[in-house]
Design a protein around this motif. Sequence first.
Motif, PDB file in Angstrom:
ATOM      1  N   ASN A  42     -10.740  26.878  23.861  1.00 21.76           N
ATOM      2  CA  ASN A  42     -11.133  27.819  22.816  1.00 21.76           C
ATOM      3  C   ASN A  42     -12.503  27.456  22.253  1.00 21.76           C
ATOM      4  O   ASN A  42     -13.367  28.329  22.082  1.00 21.76           O
ATOM      5  N   MET A  43     -12.718  26.188  21.959  1.00 19.79           N
ATOM      6  CA  MET A  43     -14.014  25.749  21.423  1.00 19.79           C
ATOM      7  C   MET A  43     -15.134  25.987  22.432  1.00 19.79           C
ATOM      8  O   MET A  43     -16.226  26.427  22.066  1.00 19.79           O
ATOM      9  N   ILE A  44     -14.860  25.694  23.689  1.00 18.32           N
ATOM     10  CA  ILE A  44     -15.864  25.937  24.729  1.00 18.32           C
ATOM     11  C   ILE A  44     -16.185  27.427  24.805  1.00 18.32           C
ATOM     12  O   ILE A  44     -17.347  27.825  24.891  1.00 18.32           O
ATOM     13  N   GLY A  45     -15.130  28.249  24.760  1.00 17.93           N
ATOM     14  CA  GLY A  45     -15.340  29.698  24.810  1.00 17.93           C
ATOM     15  C   GLY A  45     -16.164  30.211  23.655  1.00 17.93           C
ATOM     16  O   GLY A  45     -17.023  31.083  23.830  1.00 17.93           O
ATOM     17  N   GLU A  46     -15.909  29.674  22.458  1.00 17.35           N
ATOM     18  CA  GLU A  46     -16.691  30.104  21.286  1.00 17.35           C
ATOM     19  C   GLU A  46     -18.141  29.658  21.382  1.00 17.35           C
ATOM     20  O   GLU A  46     -19.061  30.396  21.034  1.00 17.35           O
ATOM     21  N   ARG A  47     -18.364  28.429  21.831  1.00 19.88           N
ATOM     22  CA  ARG A  47     -19.724  27.887  21.891  1.00 19.88           C
ATOM     23  C   ARG A  47     -20.562  28.544  22.993  1.00 19.88           C
ATOM     24  O   ARG A  47     -21.741  28.815  22.818  1.00 19.88           O
ATOM     25  N   VAL A  48     -19.930  28.771  24.143  1.00 14.66           N
ATOM     26  CA  VAL A  48     -20.661  29.292  25.296  1.00 14.66           C
ATOM     27  C   VAL A  48     -20.669  30.820  25.306  1.00 14.66           C
ATOM     28  O   VAL A  48     -21.526  31.434  25.941  1.00 14.66           O
ATOM     29  N   GLY A  49     -19.711  31.420  24.598  1.00 12.66           N
ATOM     30  CA  GLY A  49     -19.652  32.880  24.553  1.00 12.66           C
ATOM     31  C   GLY A  49     -18.767  33.493  25.612  1.00 12.66           C
ATOM     32  O   GLY A  49     -18.984  34.627  26.025  1.00 12.66           O
ATOM     33  N   ILE A  50     -17.777  32.751  26.060  1.00 16.57           N
ATOM     34  CA  ILE A  50     -16.823  33.283  27.039  1.00 16.57           C
ATOM     35  C   ILE A  50     -15.600  33.762  26.260  1.00 16.57           C
ATOM     36  O   ILE A  50     -14.724  32.976  25.891  1.00 16.57           O
ATOM     37  N   SER A  51     -15.550  35.052  25.992  1.00 17.94           N
ATOM     38  CA  SER A  51     -14.488  35.592  25.136  1.00 17.94           C
ATOM     39  C   SER A  51     -13.104  35.465  25.765  1.00 17.94           C
ATOM     40  O   SER A  51     -12.105  35.396  25.046  1.00 17.94           O
ATOM     41  N   PHE A  52     -13.019  35.435  27.085  1.00 17.35           N
ATOM     42  CA  PHE A  52     -11.725  35.303  27.759  1.00 17.35           C
ATOM     43  C   PHE A  52     -10.991  34.041  27.302  1.00 17.35           C
ATOM     44  O   PHE A  52      -9.779  34.064  27.095  1.00 17.35           O
ATOM     45  N   SER A  54     -11.268  32.452  24.426  1.00 18.22           N
ATOM     46  CA  SER A  54     -10.850  32.565  23.032  1.00 18.22           C
ATOM     47  C   SER A  54      -9.803  33.645  22.814  1.00 18.22           C
ATOM     48  O   SER A  54      -8.931  33.510  21.970  1.00 18.22           O
ATOM     49  N   GLU A  55      -9.900  34.725  23.560  1.00 19.34           N
ATOM     50  CA  GLU A  55      -9.024  35.868  23.323  1.00 19.34           C
ATOM     51  C   GLU A  55      -7.759  35.864  24.171  1.00 19.34           C
ATOM     52  O   GLU A  55      -6.785  36.505  23.795  1.00 19.34           O
ATOM     53  N   VAL A  56      -7.778  35.181  25.310  1.00 20.23           N
ATOM     54  CA  VAL A  56      -6.618  35.204  26.203  1.00 20.23           C
ATOM     55  C   VAL A  56      -6.006  33.809  26.361  1.00 20.23           C
ATOM     56  O   VAL A  56      -4.802  33.620  26.155  1.00 20.23           O
ATOM     57  N   VAL A  57      -6.826  32.842  26.718  1.00 20.71           N
ATOM     58  CA  VAL A  57      -6.299  31.505  27.024  1.00 20.71           C
ATOM     59  C   VAL A  57      -5.748  30.821  25.776  1.00 20.71           C
ATOM     60  O   VAL A  57      -4.648  30.272  25.791  1.00 20.71           O
ATOM     61  N   TRP A  58      -6.488  30.844  24.682  1.00 23.57           N
ATOM     62  CA  TRP A  58      -6.057  30.151  23.470  1.00 23.57           C
ATOM     63  C   TRP A  58      -4.751  30.730  22.901  1.00 23.57           C
ATOM     64  O   TRP A  58      -3.819  29.978  22.615  1.00 23.57           O
ATOM     65  N   PRO A  59      -4.603  32.047  22.736  1.00 25.54           N
ATOM     66  CA  PRO A  59      -3.320  32.559  22.244  1.00 25.54           C
ATOM     67  C   PRO A  59      -2.159  32.262  23.193  1.00 25.54           C
ATOM     68  O   PRO A  59      -1.042  31.982  22.755  1.00 25.54           O
ATOM     69  N   THR A  60      -2.421  32.296  24.488  1.00 27.02           N
ATOM     70  CA  THR A  60      -1.368  31.965  25.451  1.00 27.02           C
ATOM     71  C   THR A  60      -0.957  30.510  25.317  1.00 27.02           C
ATOM     72  O   THR A  60       0.238  30.182  25.346  1.00 27.02           O
ATOM     73  N   ALA A  61      -1.917  29.632  25.157  1.00 23.12           N
ATOM     74  CA  ALA A  61      -1.604  28.206  25.003  1.00 23.12           C
ATOM     75  C   ALA A  61      -0.787  27.963  23.736  1.00 23.12           C
ATOM     76  O   ALA A  61       0.174  27.189  23.748  1.00 23.12           O
ATOM     77  N   ARG A  62      -1.137  28.630  22.658  1.00 18.09           N
ATOM     78  CA  ARG A  62      -0.368  28.484  21.404  1.00 18.09           C
ATOM     79  C   ARG A  62       1.062  28.968  21.583  1.00 18.09           C
ATOM     80  O   ARG A  62       1.999  28.348  21.103  1.00 18.09           O
TER      81      ARG A  62
END
Length: 75
Positions: A42-52, A54-62
Amino acid sequence: MVLGEFLKRKDVKLSGKRYFVDALGAMALGMFSTLITGSILNMIGERVGISFLSEVVWPTARNMAGPAIGVAIAY
């Protein structure tokens, strides 16, 4: 004794080490495999700008934290 035979057949050993130390270690493994890895991605996605991430992987992991702990303990 039916219960004793069943437990022996299923290799169930009642011990504090197995059910407290080993189970807690497995729970930590389950937590690491989902929440920590997901939050890193999630942090990598936010920093680099890869929305997938933050929007898909992080909620699935939670959402998979509970099942991952269960699988780790069962293993």
